[in-house]
Design a protein around this motif. Structure first.
Motif, PDB file in Angstrom:
ATOM      1  N   LEU A  74      -2.279  -5.077  -4.921  1.00 35.02           N
ATOM      2  CA  LEU A  74      -2.441  -5.008  -3.466  1.00 35.02           C
ATOM      3  C   LEU A  74      -1.574  -3.901  -2.884  1.00 35.02           C
ATOM      4  O   LEU A  74      -2.008  -3.132  -2.034  1.00 35.02           O
ATOM      5  CB  LEU A  74      -2.093  -6.352  -2.819  1.00 35.02           C
ATOM      6  CG  LEU A  74      -3.025  -7.511  -3.133  1.00 35.02           C
ATOM      7  CD1 LEU A  74      -2.439  -8.813  -2.622  1.00 35.02           C
ATOM      8  CD2 LEU A  74      -4.407  -7.275  -2.571  1.00 35.02           C
ATOM      9  N   GLN A  75      -0.340  -3.815  -3.371  1.00 36.13           N
ATOM     10  CA  GLN A  75       0.572  -2.760  -2.918  1.00 36.13           C
ATOM     11  C   GLN A  75      -0.016  -1.395  -3.224  1.00 36.13           C
ATOM     12  O   GLN A  75       0.088  -0.468  -2.421  1.00 36.13           O
ATOM     13  CB  GLN A  75       1.934  -2.951  -3.592  1.00 36.13           C
ATOM     14  CG  GLN A  75       2.949  -1.886  -3.291  1.00 36.13           C
ATOM     15  CD  GLN A  75       2.850  -0.684  -4.228  1.00 36.13           C
ATOM     16  OE1 GLN A  75       3.131   0.416  -3.828  1.00 36.13           O
ATOM     17  NE2 GLN A  75       2.435  -0.877  -5.463  1.00 36.13           N
ATOM     18  N   ALA A  76      -0.667  -1.261  -4.357  1.00 34.15           N
ATOM     19  CA  ALA A  76      -1.213   0.030  -4.769  1.00 34.15           C
ATOM     20  C   ALA A  76      -2.344   0.507  -3.850  1.00 34.15           C
ATOM     21  O   ALA A  76      -2.532   1.714  -3.684  1.00 34.15           O
ATOM     22  CB  ALA A  76      -1.702  -0.035  -6.211  1.00 34.15           C
ATOM     23  N   VAL A  77      -3.083  -0.415  -3.242  1.00 39.82           N
ATOM     24  CA  VAL A  77      -4.189  -0.012  -2.357  1.00 39.82           C
ATOM     25  C   VAL A  77      -3.772   0.015  -0.884  1.00 39.82           C
ATOM     26  O   VAL A  77      -4.556   0.455  -0.044  1.00 39.82           O
ATOM     27  CB  VAL A  77      -5.441  -0.909  -2.534  1.00 39.82           C
ATOM     28  CG1 VAL A  77      -5.957  -0.828  -3.963  1.00 39.82           C
ATOM     29  CG2 VAL A  77      -5.185  -2.345  -2.127  1.00 39.82           C
ATOM     30  N   ALA A  78      -2.567  -0.432  -0.595  1.00 37.62           N
ATOM     31  CA  ALA A  78      -2.096  -0.433   0.800  1.00 37.62           C
ATOM     32  C   ALA A  78      -1.808   0.993   1.266  1.00 37.62           C
ATOM     33  O   ALA A  78      -1.359   1.837   0.488  1.00 37.62           O
ATOM     34  CB  ALA A  78      -0.828  -1.279   0.927  1.00 37.62           C
ATOM     35  N   GLU A  79      -2.086   1.246   2.526  1.00 34.48           N
ATOM     36  CA  GLU A  79      -1.718   2.522   3.134  1.00 34.48           C
ATOM     37  C   GLU A  79      -0.212   2.499   3.397  1.00 34.48           C
ATOM     38  O   GLU A  79       0.377   1.429   3.583  1.00 34.48           O
ATOM     39  CB  GLU A  79      -2.466   2.709   4.454  1.00 34.48           C
ATOM     40  CG  GLU A  79      -3.960   2.844   4.314  1.00 34.48           C
ATOM     41  CD  GLU A  79      -4.381   4.122   3.612  1.00 34.48           C
ATOM     42  OE1 GLU A  79      -3.699   5.155   3.802  1.00 34.48           O
ATOM     43  OE2 GLU A  79      -5.375   4.082   2.863  1.00 34.48           O
ATOM     44  N   PRO A  80       0.439   3.673   3.421  1.00 36.63           N
ATOM     45  CA  PRO A  80       1.869   3.700   3.748  1.00 36.63           C
ATOM     46  C   PRO A  80       2.138   3.014   5.089  1.00 36.63           C
ATOM     47  O   PRO A  80       1.385   3.177   6.051  1.00 36.63           O
ATOM     48  CB  PRO A  80       2.182   5.201   3.822  1.00 36.63           C
ATOM     49  CG  PRO A  80       1.165   5.830   2.917  1.00 36.63           C
ATOM     50  CD  PRO A  80      -0.086   5.006   3.110  1.00 36.63           C
ATOM     51  N   GLU A 113     -11.886  -3.736  -4.985  1.00 32.27           N
ATOM     52  CA  GLU A 113     -11.855  -3.492  -6.429  1.00 32.27           C
ATOM     53  C   GLU A 113     -10.405  -3.223  -6.799  1.00 32.27           C
ATOM     54  O   GLU A 113      -9.821  -2.230  -6.350  1.00 32.27           O
ATOM     55  CB  GLU A 113     -12.728  -2.285  -6.780  1.00 32.27           C
ATOM     56  CG  GLU A 113     -12.862  -2.036  -8.254  1.00 32.27           C
ATOM     57  CD  GLU A 113     -13.770  -3.047  -8.931  1.00 32.27           C
ATOM     58  OE1 GLU A 113     -13.453  -3.440 -10.063  1.00 32.27           O
ATOM     59  OE2 GLU A 113     -14.778  -3.439  -8.317  1.00 32.27           O
ATOM     60  N   LEU A 114      -9.797  -4.123  -7.576  1.00 35.99           N
ATOM     61  CA  LEU A 114      -8.397  -3.981  -7.960  1.00 35.99           C
ATOM     62  C   LEU A 114      -8.318  -3.915  -9.483  1.00 35.99           C
ATOM     63  O   LEU A 114      -8.759  -4.845 -10.172  1.00 35.99           O
ATOM     64  CB  LEU A 114      -7.567  -5.160  -7.437  1.00 35.99           C
ATOM     65  CG  LEU A 114      -7.577  -5.380  -5.925  1.00 35.99           C
ATOM     66  CD1 LEU A 114      -6.827  -6.654  -5.569  1.00 35.99           C
ATOM     67  CD2 LEU A 114      -6.972  -4.187  -5.198  1.00 35.99           C
ATOM     68  N   ARG A 115      -7.750  -2.846  -9.984  1.00 38.93           N
ATOM     69  CA  ARG A 115      -7.651  -2.638 -11.430  1.00 38.93           C
ATOM     70  C   ARG A 115      -6.948  -3.822 -12.111  1.00 38.93           C
ATOM     71  O   ARG A 115      -5.884  -4.246 -11.683  1.00 38.93           O
ATOM     72  CB  ARG A 115      -6.875  -1.348 -11.698  1.00 38.93           C
ATOM     73  CG  ARG A 115      -6.867  -0.931 -13.162  1.00 38.93           C
ATOM     74  CD  ARG A 115      -6.242   0.440 -13.328  1.00 38.93           C
ATOM     75  NE  ARG A 115      -4.869   0.493 -12.857  1.00 38.93           N
ATOM     76  CZ  ARG A 115      -3.797   0.313 -13.637  1.00 38.93           C
ATOM     77  NH1 ARG A 115      -3.947   0.050 -14.908  1.00 38.93           N
ATOM     78  NH2 ARG A 115      -2.601   0.391 -13.122  1.00 38.93           N
ATOM     79  N   GLY A 116      -7.578  -4.354 -13.139  1.00 34.16           N
ATOM     80  CA  GLY A 116      -6.993  -5.443 -13.905  1.00 34.16           C
ATOM     81  C   GLY A 116      -7.158  -6.826 -13.288  1.00 34.16           C
ATOM     82  O   GLY A 116      -6.689  -7.811 -13.847  1.00 34.16           O
ATOM     83  N   ILE A 117      -7.802  -6.910 -12.134  1.00 35.46           N
ATOM     84  CA  ILE A 117      -8.014  -8.195 -11.452  1.00 35.46           C
ATOM     85  C   ILE A 117      -9.503  -8.506 -11.517  1.00 35.46           C
ATOM     86  O   ILE A 117     -10.326  -7.705 -11.071  1.00 35.46           O
ATOM     87  CB  ILE A 117      -7.551  -8.139  -9.978  1.00 35.46           C
ATOM     88  CG1 ILE A 117      -6.089  -7.695  -9.876  1.00 35.46           C
ATOM     89  CG2 ILE A 117      -7.785  -9.470  -9.275  1.00 35.46           C
ATOM     90  CD1 ILE A 117      -5.083  -8.646 -10.468  1.00 35.46           C
ATOM     91  N   PRO A 118      -9.863  -9.664 -12.073  1.00 33.45           N
ATOM     92  CA  PRO A 118     -11.289  -9.994 -12.188  1.00 33.45           C
ATOM     93  C   PRO A 118     -11.946 -10.204 -10.823  1.00 33.45           C
ATOM     94  O   PRO A 118     -11.313 -10.679  -9.876  1.00 33.45           O
ATOM     95  CB  PRO A 118     -11.304 -11.286 -13.010  1.00 33.45           C
ATOM     96  CG  PRO A 118      -9.932 -11.844 -12.916  1.00 33.45           C
ATOM     97  CD  PRO A 118      -9.008 -10.700 -12.625  1.00 33.45           C
ATOM     98  N   GLY A 119     -13.212  -9.845 -10.737  1.00 33.85           N
ATOM     99  CA  GLY A 119     -13.945 -10.003  -9.482  1.00 33.85           C
ATOM    100  C   GLY A 119     -13.482  -8.984  -8.457  1.00 33.85           C
ATOM    101  O   GLY A 119     -12.884  -7.962  -8.781  1.00 33.85           O
ATOM    102  N   ARG A 120     -13.793  -9.267  -7.241  1.00 32.48           N
ATOM    103  CA  ARG A 120     -13.376  -8.414  -6.111  1.00 32.48           C
ATOM    104  C   ARG A 120     -12.699  -9.317  -5.081  1.00 32.48           C
ATOM    105  O   ARG A 120     -13.351  -9.791  -4.157  1.00 32.48           O
ATOM    106  CB  ARG A 120     -14.592  -7.696  -5.526  1.00 32.48           C
ATOM    107  CG  ARG A 120     -15.201  -6.666  -6.481  1.00 32.48           C
ATOM    108  CD  ARG A 120     -16.489  -6.054  -5.941  1.00 32.48           C
ATOM    109  NE  ARG A 120     -16.423  -5.615  -4.558  1.00 32.48           N
ATOM    110  CZ  ARG A 120     -16.115  -4.379  -4.160  1.00 32.48           C
ATOM    111  NH1 ARG A 120     -15.844  -3.465  -5.044  1.00 32.48           N
ATOM    112  NH2 ARG A 120     -16.105  -4.070  -2.878  1.00 32.48           N
TER     113      ARG A 120
END
Length: 137
Positions: free
Chosen positions: A80-86, A112-119
């Motif tokens: 989640l942190q990786a897809v968050a905007e600054p 779509e989160l890498r390594g997380i099943p589903g969306r």
């Protein structure tokens, strides 16, 4: 952990408002970093997920010592942190259910989160709703 920070709310002792406090801490961190006067513009991105984890033995030594944590929750929070905007906080749907109406949230829909099943469905924390207490929320 590198340039990141992993914070556990509810460990080693759980409190009924740990989820609320985690979001409030995230908002305070964003405000504090935004107020820093530095040569470079600094910003943070925060991901918050709620769930069960198993905390095990200590790894490493000295200042780099940390406890081993097993479970989906830390991985989900990192994604989640990786897809968050600054300067923003993204929370998982399970966290959203627990905070109720304490915060103004924007539904980001399934991600779509890498390594997380589903969306998994995600939410951006817009602001605190200070007029609402946790019992009313």
């Amino acid at each position: 952990m590198g340039d990141g920070v992993l914070i556990y709310f509810g460990y080693p002792e759980a409190h009924e408002d740990d989820v609320e406090q985690s979001v409030r801490a995230g908002l305070a961190i964003i405000d504090a970093v935004a107020g820093l006067e530095t040569a470079n513009n600094l910003a943070v991105r925060i991901g918050i997920a709620t769930g069960l984890v198993v905390v095990g033995d200590l790894l490493g030594e000295g200042a780099s010592q940390e406890q081993a944590v097993v479970g989906e929750t830390p991985n989900l929070a990192a994604r989640l942190q990786a897809v968050a905007e600054p300067g923003t906080i993204i929370i998982a749907d399970g966290t959203r259910r627990l905070v109720g109406h304490l915060f103004e949230l924007e539904d980001l829909g399934p991600q779509e989160l890498r390594g997380i099943p589903g969306r998994p469905r995600t939410w951006r924390v817009v602001s605190d709703r200070q007029e609402v207490d946790r019992f009313a929320a």
